[in-house]
Design a protein around this motif. Structure first.
Motif, PDB file in Angstrom:
ATOM      1  N   CYS A 177      28.474 -37.259 -27.011  1.00 34.35           N
ATOM      2  CA  CYS A 177      29.788 -36.462 -26.875  1.00 34.35           C
ATOM      3  C   CYS A 177      30.946 -37.440 -26.706  1.00 34.35           C
ATOM      4  O   CYS A 177      30.877 -38.490 -25.682  1.00 34.35           O
ATOM      5  CB  CYS A 177      29.573 -35.684 -25.684  1.00 34.35           C
ATOM      6  N   ASN A 191      29.769 -32.053 -28.541  1.00 30.93           N
ATOM      7  CA  ASN A 191      28.556 -32.699 -28.085  1.00 30.93           C
ATOM      8  C   ASN A 191      27.840 -32.525 -29.506  1.00 30.93           C
ATOM      9  O   ASN A 191      27.576 -31.258 -30.017  1.00 30.93           O
ATOM     10  CB  ASN A 191      28.053 -32.058 -26.929  1.00 30.93           C
ATOM     11  N   CYS A 214      33.176 -33.209 -22.420  1.00 30.83           N
ATOM     12  CA  CYS A 214      31.980 -33.953 -22.289  1.00 30.83           C
ATOM     13  C   CYS A 214      31.546 -34.304 -20.939  1.00 30.83           C
ATOM     14  O   CYS A 214      30.528 -34.249 -20.228  1.00 30.83           O
ATOM     15  CB  CYS A 214      32.020 -35.391 -22.807  1.00 30.83           C
TER      16      CYS A 214
END
Length: 447
Positions: free
Chosen positions: A251, A425, A442
């Motif tokens: 991510c 992600n 993230c």
């Protein structure tokens, strides 16, 4: 957006509790140009950063376009990583007992983990890098020379012979040394836990070569390819990502935010595989996906189905951690370029008459201001899942007062680079063979 974030948090907590006994290792990803990087240059300009992005993406493209398959033998492997000097993301871990900190390149286009092992060439002690001296470790074990090792080494009469490797990269770079097993230590991104992996298979590199070579601050390469094991690996040995489970994910936030601290990489069966997914194909040592459409502002572009079928048939659509730009097959690129030109006209964006190569559309000003009303681009995969790319992924600031379309024509392979994957992600399920996408901050995954 707040409702979406709350949903993601709830989903992650439920997934975490249901797989509490499964392995998950989450470690920070360090962007090359971030303030957390040992390569960080506070005086670097937009032009400097853009030049590195271009060089990395084009070198990667040149390799993939020229090598339709991974070329392997029992002693030499040709890998998809481009000229090592320009990689984007790095991973910290430690190796050995006592543990020695390492900084390695993250690469989804190769499968071997290797680090520099002095005495090695070239290994500079003035760089500040911490090298792994294998003879100082209690847990180091070189892989013995067996029937499946065509080439062995053993420099001293009293020393047993060991299985030798050599891996060749794009741009003339290579690494060679011996296969071994060793203890690896990862620290989680929230600094809460340390996970130790015993007897991990890796390459102990005594020689690296190539034009300009690996940056002296960097110790090696962490390959994220998987599958049944490289034909070059000794029997029973597998890439690290396979050793740790059946999935991995990464991510990343904004690539232009040099202070963003939440980029991370996760391994293991308990990684976060959230969002919509599309089939993932592993062939010739590379990951492939299939596209079904491209949109701008929610409007699907008139790209013929035959174009995407042709791209799929040639197995030339790749998600890539080693490129920043989006390199798009020429027949799809022409349609997208025409629509972007049209929209830019209505947004009153001032074109640059002679764009620097390889860019074809450039405009005066900044992405932040002049492109603030530009619609998002959707990259649609088979199954309907989309990567929604905002203006900061569509355009790249190449000078303080010039920005360009960060999509480049390709005569062959299509590469979806990290600019298109910002604020997502991206999860690879190597059991179900799917790749999933979830747009998010993230930080929500740090737990």
């Amino acid at each position: 957006m707040r409702t979406l974030n709350l949903f993601i948090i709830l989903f992650v907590l439920i997934a975490s509790s249901s797989s509490s006994h499964a392995l998950k290792i989450t470690t920070p990803l360090i962007h090359r140009d971030s303030r957390f990087s040992p390569l960080y240059n506070a005086t670097a300009t937009a032009a400097d950063r853009a030049e590195r992005s271009v060089q990395a993406s084009l070198a990667r493209h040149a390799y993939l376009a020229g090598h339709a398959s991974l070329i392997s033998s029992s002693t030499t492997t040709s890998s998809g990583i481009w000229g090592i000097k320009f990689n984007i993301f790095y991973v910290n871990f430690s190796i050995g007992d006592p543990p020695v900190p390492q900084l390695a390149l993250m690469d989804t286009g190769s499968d071997l983990l290797w680090v520099k092992c002095p005495p090695c060439s070239p290994c500079s002690t003035s760089s500040g890098a911490t090298y792994f001296y294998s003879f100082n470790s209690k847990t180091y074990s070189p892989f013995p020379c067996t029937d499946d090792c065509e080439k062995c080494t053993g420099g001293w009469p009293w020393s047993p012979k060991h299985c030798k490797y050599k891996i060749d990269y794009a741009g003339g770079h290579s690494s060679e040394g011996v296969y071994a097993t060793e203890q690896l230590t990862f620290q989680t991104s929230n600094n809460g836990f340390v996970t130790t992996i015993p007897k991990a298979f890796f390459g102990c590199s005594s020689k690296q070569s190539g034009p300009e070579g690996l940056d002296p601050h960097v110790n090696g390469v962490l390959g994220l390819m998987a599958g049944a094991g490289d034909p070059d690996f000794p029997d029973g040995q597998f890439p690290l990502v396979t050793r740790l489970g059946t999935s991995f994910s990464y991510c990343v936030g904004s690539l232009s935010d040099r202070y963003y601290p939440h980029n991370h990489l996760s391994f293991g069966d308990a990684v976060d595989l959230i969002g919509g997914s599309t089939p993932l194909y592993l062939e010739d040592g590379r990951y492939f996906v299939h596209l079904s459409g491209i949109s701008l502002g929610g409007k699907m572009l008139d790209i013929k189905k035959q174009v995407f079928a042709k791209m799929a048939l040639r197995k030339k659509i790749e998600m890539d951690s080693g490129s920043e730009l989006f390199l798009l097959y020429i027949e799809a690129f022409e349609v997208l370029k025409a629509e972007i030109e049209r929209l830019a006209f209505w947004e009153l964006m001032t074109p640059v008459s002679s764009p620097p190569r390889p860019f074809e559309l450039c405009y005066r000003g900044t992405v932040e201001k002049e492109a603030r009303g530009f619609p998002a681009m959707g990259i649609r995969f088979v199954g309907g899942v989309e990567l929604v790319v905002d203006r900061f992924g569509v355009f790249l600031q190449v000078k303080d007062d010039v920005f360009c379309l960060a999509i480049v024509r390709s005569k062959g392979v299509t590469i979806i680079g990290m600019m298109a994957q910002q604020s997502y992600n991206v999860g690879y399920d190597l059991k179900a063979m799917t790749v999933s996408f979830q747009k998010m901050d993230c930080q929500l995954l740090e737990r």
